[in-house]
Scaffold this motif. Structure first.
Motif, PDB file in Angstrom:
ATOM      1  N   ILE A  10       0.836  -1.201   0.000  1.00  0.00           N
ATOM      2  CA  ILE A  10       0.000   0.000   0.000  1.00  0.00           C
ATOM      3  C   ILE A  10       0.870   1.250   0.000  1.00  0.00           C
ATOM      4  O   ILE A  10       0.581   2.233  -0.704  1.00  0.00           O
ATOM      5  CB  ILE A  10      -0.955  -0.016   1.215  1.00  0.00           C
ATOM      6  CG1 ILE A  10      -2.141  -0.942   0.930  1.00  0.00           C
ATOM      7  CG2 ILE A  10      -1.437   1.385   1.564  1.00  0.00           C
ATOM      8  CD1 ILE A  10      -3.121  -1.070   2.081  1.00  0.00           C
ATOM      9  N   TYR A  11       1.942   1.228   0.780  1.00  0.00           N
ATOM     10  CA  TYR A  11       2.801   2.417   0.851  1.00  0.00           C
ATOM     11  C   TYR A  11       3.564   2.641  -0.454  1.00  0.00           C
ATOM     12  O   TYR A  11       3.857   3.783  -0.824  1.00  0.00           O
ATOM     13  CB  TYR A  11       3.752   2.301   2.040  1.00  0.00           C
ATOM     14  CG  TYR A  11       3.024   2.417   3.364  1.00  0.00           C
ATOM     15  CD1 TYR A  11       2.548   3.643   3.801  1.00  0.00           C
ATOM     16  CD2 TYR A  11       2.787   1.292   4.153  1.00  0.00           C
ATOM     17  CE1 TYR A  11       1.867   3.749   5.006  1.00  0.00           C
ATOM     18  CE2 TYR A  11       2.101   1.399   5.356  1.00  0.00           C
ATOM     19  CZ  TYR A  11       1.642   2.618   5.770  1.00  0.00           C
ATOM     20  OH  TYR A  11       0.946   2.734   6.962  1.00  0.00           O
ATOM     21  N   TYR A  12       3.901   1.562  -1.163  1.00  0.00           N
ATOM     22  CA  TYR A  12       4.486   1.718  -2.502  1.00  0.00           C
ATOM     23  C   TYR A  12       3.483   2.379  -3.448  1.00  0.00           C
ATOM     24  O   TYR A  12       3.823   3.294  -4.205  1.00  0.00           O
ATOM     25  CB  TYR A  12       4.892   0.351  -3.062  1.00  0.00           C
ATOM     26  CG  TYR A  12       6.296  -0.078  -2.714  1.00  0.00           C
ATOM     27  CD1 TYR A  12       7.382   0.308  -3.503  1.00  0.00           C
ATOM     28  CD2 TYR A  12       6.549  -0.893  -1.614  1.00  0.00           C
ATOM     29  CE1 TYR A  12       8.670  -0.097  -3.201  1.00  0.00           C
ATOM     30  CE2 TYR A  12       7.837  -1.299  -1.295  1.00  0.00           C
ATOM     31  CZ  TYR A  12       8.893  -0.897  -2.091  1.00  0.00           C
ATOM     32  OH  TYR A  12      10.178  -1.294  -1.789  1.00  0.00           O
ATOM     33  N   LEU A  13       2.241   1.902  -3.420  1.00  0.00           N
ATOM     34  CA  LEU A  13       1.216   2.470  -4.299  1.00  0.00           C
ATOM     35  C   LEU A  13       0.931   3.926  -3.945  1.00  0.00           C
ATOM     36  O   LEU A  13       0.757   4.772  -4.834  1.00  0.00           O
ATOM     37  CB  LEU A  13      -0.067   1.647  -4.200  1.00  0.00           C
ATOM     38  CG  LEU A  13      -0.008   0.223  -4.743  1.00  0.00           C
ATOM     39  CD1 LEU A  13      -1.302  -0.513  -4.437  1.00  0.00           C
ATOM     40  CD2 LEU A  13       0.250   0.220  -6.241  1.00  0.00           C
ATOM     41  N   ALA A  14       0.882   4.219  -2.651  1.00  0.00           N
ATOM     42  CA  ALA A  14       0.606   5.589  -2.227  1.00  0.00           C
ATOM     43  C   ALA A  14       1.674   6.544  -2.743  1.00  0.00           C
ATOM     44  O   ALA A  14       1.374   7.643  -3.221  1.00  0.00           O
ATOM     45  CB  ALA A  14       0.523   5.646  -0.703  1.00  0.00           C
ATOM     46  N   GLU A  15       2.948   6.144  -2.652  1.00  0.00           N
ATOM     47  CA  GLU A  15       4.021   7.012  -3.134  1.00  0.00           C
ATOM     48  C   GLU A  15       3.959   7.195  -4.645  1.00  0.00           C
ATOM     49  O   GLU A  15       4.163   8.314  -5.163  1.00  0.00           O
ATOM     50  CB  GLU A  15       5.377   6.417  -2.732  1.00  0.00           C
ATOM     51  CG  GLU A  15       6.574   7.229  -3.194  1.00  0.00           C
ATOM     52  CD  GLU A  15       6.675   8.582  -2.512  1.00  0.00           C
ATOM     53  OE1 GLU A  15       7.544   9.382  -2.936  1.00  0.00           O
ATOM     54  OE2 GLU A  15       5.897   8.864  -1.570  1.00  0.00           O
ATOM     55  N   SER A  16       3.652   6.142  -5.386  1.00  0.00           N
ATOM     56  CA  SER A  16       3.542   6.260  -6.843  1.00  0.00           C
ATOM     57  C   SER A  16       2.417   7.210  -7.231  1.00  0.00           C
ATOM     58  O   SER A  16       2.558   8.015  -8.162  1.00  0.00           O
ATOM     59  CB  SER A  16       3.306   4.884  -7.466  1.00  0.00           C
ATOM     60  OG  SER A  16       4.424   4.053  -7.295  1.00  0.00           O
ATOM     61  N   CYS A  17       1.294   7.117  -6.516  1.00  0.00           N
ATOM     62  CA  CYS A  17       0.170   8.013  -6.819  1.00  0.00           C
ATOM     63  C   CYS A  17       0.508   9.452  -6.455  1.00  0.00           C
ATOM     64  O   CYS A  17       0.171  10.391  -7.188  1.00  0.00           O
ATOM     65  CB  CYS A  17      -1.078   7.559  -6.061  1.00  0.00           C
ATOM     66  SG  CYS A  17      -1.755   5.993  -6.657  1.00  0.00           S
ATOM     67  N   ARG A  18       1.192   9.629  -5.351  1.00  0.00           N
ATOM     68  CA  ARG A  18       1.566  10.985  -4.931  1.00  0.00           C
ATOM     69  C   ARG A  18       2.528  11.618  -5.928  1.00  0.00           C
ATOM     70  O   ARG A  18       2.431  12.807  -6.225  1.00  0.00           O
ATOM     71  CB  ARG A  18       2.185  10.921  -3.531  1.00  0.00           C
ATOM     72  CG  ARG A  18       2.331  12.266  -2.870  1.00  0.00           C
ATOM     73  CD  ARG A  18       2.549  12.117  -1.381  1.00  0.00           C
ATOM     74  NE  ARG A  18       3.720  11.321  -1.047  1.00  0.00           N
ATOM     75  CZ  ARG A  18       4.121  11.106   0.209  1.00  0.00           C
ATOM     76  NH1 ARG A  18       3.422  11.608   1.223  1.00  0.00           N
ATOM     77  NH2 ARG A  18       5.184  10.380   0.451  1.00  0.00           N
ATOM     78  N   LYS A  19       3.451  10.817  -6.446  1.00  0.00           N
ATOM     79  CA  LYS A  19       4.377  11.332  -7.460  1.00  0.00           C
ATOM     80  C   LYS A  19       3.647  11.788  -8.718  1.00  0.00           C
ATOM     81  O   LYS A  19       4.130  12.645  -9.452  1.00  0.00           O
ATOM     82  CB  LYS A  19       5.394  10.244  -7.839  1.00  0.00           C
ATOM     83  CG  LYS A  19       6.545  10.093  -6.872  1.00  0.00           C
ATOM     84  CD  LYS A  19       7.525   9.075  -7.415  1.00  0.00           C
ATOM     85  CE  LYS A  19       8.738   8.966  -6.518  1.00  0.00           C
ATOM     86  NZ  LYS A  19       9.713   7.965  -7.034  1.00  0.00           N
ATOM     87  N   ASN A  20       2.496  11.194  -8.940  1.00  0.00           N
ATOM     88  CA  ASN A  20       1.706  11.549 -10.128  1.00  0.00           C
ATOM     89  C   ASN A  20       0.641  12.614  -9.831  1.00  0.00           C
ATOM     90  O   ASN A  20      -0.285  12.802 -10.616  1.00  0.00           O
ATOM     91  CB  ASN A  20       1.052  10.296 -10.702  1.00  0.00           C
ATOM     92  CG  ASN A  20       2.020   9.459 -11.517  1.00  0.00           C
ATOM     93  OD1 ASN A  20       2.191   9.658 -12.711  1.00  0.00           O
ATOM     94  ND2 ASN A  20       2.689   8.511 -10.852  1.00  0.00           N
ATOM     95  N   GLY A  21       0.774  13.299  -8.699  1.00  0.00           N
ATOM     96  CA  GLY A  21      -0.060  14.451  -8.424  1.00  0.00           C
ATOM     97  C   GLY A  21      -1.334  14.186  -7.651  1.00  0.00           C
ATOM     98  O   GLY A  21      -2.147  15.106  -7.479  1.00  0.00           O
ATOM     99  N   PHE A  22      -1.530  12.979  -7.165  1.00  0.00           N
ATOM    100  CA  PHE A  22      -2.742  12.674  -6.414  1.00  0.00           C
ATOM    101  C   PHE A  22      -2.483  12.818  -4.908  1.00  0.00           C
ATOM    102  O   PHE A  22      -1.381  12.537  -4.416  1.00  0.00           O
ATOM    103  CB  PHE A  22      -3.215  11.248  -6.712  1.00  0.00           C
ATOM    104  CG  PHE A  22      -3.545  11.031  -8.162  1.00  0.00           C
ATOM    105  CD1 PHE A  22      -4.726  11.520  -8.701  1.00  0.00           C
ATOM    106  CD2 PHE A  22      -2.663  10.370  -9.010  1.00  0.00           C
ATOM    107  CE1 PHE A  22      -5.028  11.346 -10.040  1.00  0.00           C
ATOM    108  CE2 PHE A  22      -2.958  10.183 -10.341  1.00  0.00           C
ATOM    109  CZ  PHE A  22      -4.147  10.669 -10.859  1.00  0.00           C
ATOM    110  N   GLU A  23      -3.486  13.272  -4.193  1.00  0.00           N
ATOM    111  CA  GLU A  23      -3.404  13.375  -2.743  1.00  0.00           C
ATOM    112  C   GLU A  23      -3.767  12.022  -2.149  1.00  0.00           C
ATOM    113  O   GLU A  23      -4.751  11.402  -2.569  1.00  0.00           O
ATOM    114  CB  GLU A  23      -4.368  14.454  -2.242  1.00  0.00           C
ATOM    115  CG  GLU A  23      -4.268  14.745  -0.758  1.00  0.00           C
ATOM    116  CD  GLU A  23      -5.209  15.850  -0.313  1.00  0.00           C
ATOM    117  OE1 GLU A  23      -5.517  15.900   0.902  1.00  0.00           O
ATOM    118  OE2 GLU A  23      -5.659  16.639  -1.170  1.00  0.00           O
TER     119      GLU A  23
END
Length: 565
Positions: free
Chosen positions: A25-38
């Motif tokens: 989950i933390y890997y996915l969260a960081e990938s989404c954050r890098k792509n501009g998502f909160e």
């Protein structure tokens, strides 16, 4: 766009709570954050969540039916925060998308019920399910109309692409590695594995040392080229071995050490497949003087393990590990496509580890369809006789997509229509003409008692293994040295989830087994339930269950091996 990641509760018959950090989950969260998502993470298993019995009147009809058919347990247990608290968190954050992890097939229903509650309260929220269970069984998951999309395989690149489609209102037909409903279930199969794992990393700042109990999960590689008949890892992570750079792994450990985290669970499926790389990581930990206490929760393969690697493990902070064996029978290892291990290799590796101060043992799987009760007892007593601790003993639970599952269906042991919740290790699902589900339970309890348990004078003591003289001394102290004293009172509290309120039968049976192994006599017991557990045992001499009789302590003076075989 706001995205919330949910690690859902677990519900089942017997729950353990060791693997609490949902690192994926933390890997996915960081990938989404890098792509501009909160992003925000709601880990329902974090912190001080404790397993507890679900009152019978709160069980669904399906759960009640499952209890009726279970040969051992008579309680349904829940681990994780209450759903109402999660709904409050969602109401406060107001995400557009909720991503829910469904890693284990045997816990899928609790996760899917959580998704249903989210959708009922927030009908406009898009729900995406991901994880190993979802990857292998996306069509079944999508029968729950609360779930809008299934994220399959690795998601660090796929999920941001899917979120962009959702945000823009565009169809997701071209997004590889997902599944969704239209008139029928649509499965997009064109998924590409991530080859450079240094490109992805977890969201370190979202990880709380308190919530993870001071223990962090580490994944340094993905994929496993082996094809063991009982394993599903290749379905979700592929057969190609892909590894992070040594420098990237060392840097991650340093980040956690700076956060005050020093215990690490390495979850690699095959940490030592590239032995030179494994040595470089271990050497780097020692050279950088990173304070570590390391466990390999999936075990270590011994096919190429050498003395240098074991020495480096000890220097890096490995205190205890189990080595993958599963059975002592060479013909069964061959049929399981697990020829990369053997009893002789395990015996040598255990000796070498112990000489370096590493508490090492072997893993066993009991209940293969082709086994007899005598075969299982041979596996157990052979390891005991050779002084090889049994650090992991798991009743077989065949999962769809494995050769073992197909064999069980062919033999009529499984129908192929079982609810996935029954396909977990706590269900003792396998049986044949030689052994029953109850037999597997008693073998499992007996081995756990032999290798781990002692309840002496109100203290909890864990023994990795012990000799006959040591065992007799323990029981003598328990009786205050008085042979005529025939009652032992035990007081204990929860120790992770092996001993929780509601699992009194398991608690009783482990302790009864322990006493039986030490004295040769079975016992009656009475249980006083509460925050602590008090059990009065009276050695009755009534005889133990048949399977347990084969577990009498057997020691030998066989010399330790002096080199790999």
């Amino acid at each position: 766009m706001k995205v919330m990641f949910v690690n859902p509760p677990r519900e089942g018959f017997y729950l353990i709570s060791e693997r609490q950090v949902p690192i994926g989950i933390y890997y996915l969260a960081e990938s989404c954050r890098k792509n501009g998502f909160e992003v925000r993470v709601a880990d329902m298993l974090a912190g001080d969540a404790l397993p507890r019995i679900i009152p019978y009147d709160r069980l669904s009809e399906e759960q009640r039916e499952r209890l009726k058919s279970h040969p051992i347990f008579r309680d349904y247990v829940r681990f994780g925060m209450e759903d109402d608290r999660l709904l409050e968190m969602i109401d406060e954050y107001r995400p557009t998308v909720v991503c829910i992890s469904i890693m284990f097939s045997c816990f899928h229903d609790a996760a899917e019920r959580t998704a249903r509650k989210i959708k009922d309260r927030f009908p406009d929220v898009i729900i995406i399910a991901g994880g190993a269970h979802v990857t292998a069984n996306c069509e079944d998951v999508l029968r729950n109309d609360a779930i809008d999309y299934c994220l399959r395989y690795e998601g660090e690149k796929t999920l941001p692409e899917l979120l962009r489609r959702i945000e823009s209102g565009k169809p997701a037909d071209e997004v590889g590695g997902i599944a969704f409903r239209r008139d029928t279930v649509v499965i997009n199969r064109n998924h590409n594995w991530i080859t450079d794992l240094d490109e992805v990393r977890p969201a370190y700042d979202l990880i709380s040392p308190e919530d993870c109990g001071g223990t962090m999960t580490i994944i340094t590689s993905r994929g496993c080229p082996f094809a063991c008949e009982f394993c599903t890892v290749h379905l979700s992570m592929g057969k190609a071995y892909r590894a992070r750079s040594v420098r990237d792994v060392i840097r991650e450990l340093e980040i956690y050490a700076e956060m005050g985290i020093h215990r690490f669970n390495f979850e690699d499926d095959n940490f030592t497949f590239d032995l030179d790389r494994a040595k470089a990581i271990l050497r780097g930990i020692a050279e950088r003087k990173i304070r570590c206490e390391i466990r390999f929760l999936n075990g270590i393969a011994v096919h190429d393990l050498d003395e240098e690697c074991i020495r480096l493990m000890a220097a890096a902070g490995v205190k205890k590990l189990f080595l993958g064996l599963e059975t002592t029978a060479d013909n069964l290892l061959t049929s399981l496509k697990k020829k990369h291990t053997s009893l002789s290799r395990i015996r040598w590796a255990v000796h070498m580890c112990q000489s370096r101060g590493i508490n090492a043992g072997a893993s066993l799987i009991i209940g293969f369809p082709s086994q007899t009760l005598e075969d299982i007892l041979t596996d157990i007593t052979t390891l005991i006789r050779l002084r090889i601790p049994i650090y992991a003993i798991n009743p077989l639970y065949p999962l769809p997509g494995t050769g073992m599952y197909d064999e069980c269906v062919k033999l009529g042991i499984l129908t192929g229509k079982e609810d996935y919740i029954f396909l977990g290790s706590d269900n003792f699902i396998i049986h044949n003409d030689s052994f029953s589900r109850e037999d597997l339970y008693w073998l499992w309890v007996g081995v756990k008692a032999y290798t781990r348990w002692g309840y002496i004078r109100g203290e909890y003591a864990a023994f990795d293994t012990f000799g006959a003289e040591e065992a007799l001394d323990l029981i003598a102290r328990a009786y205050d040295g008085k042979a005529e004293k025939r009652t032992l009172t035990v007081r204990s509290r929860a120790v992770n989830a092996d001993l929780i309120s509601g699992h009194y039968r398991l608690f009783c049976d482990m302790t009864r087994s322990f006493l039986y192994l030490l004295t040769g006599e079975w016992c009656e017991c009475a249980v006083d339930e509460g925050d602590t557990v008090t059990i009065d045992y009276t050695l009755a001499g009534i005889g133990a269950p048949g399977s347990l009789g084969g577990l009498k302590i057997m020691m030998s003076e066989d010399p330790a091996p002096d080199g790999p075989v």
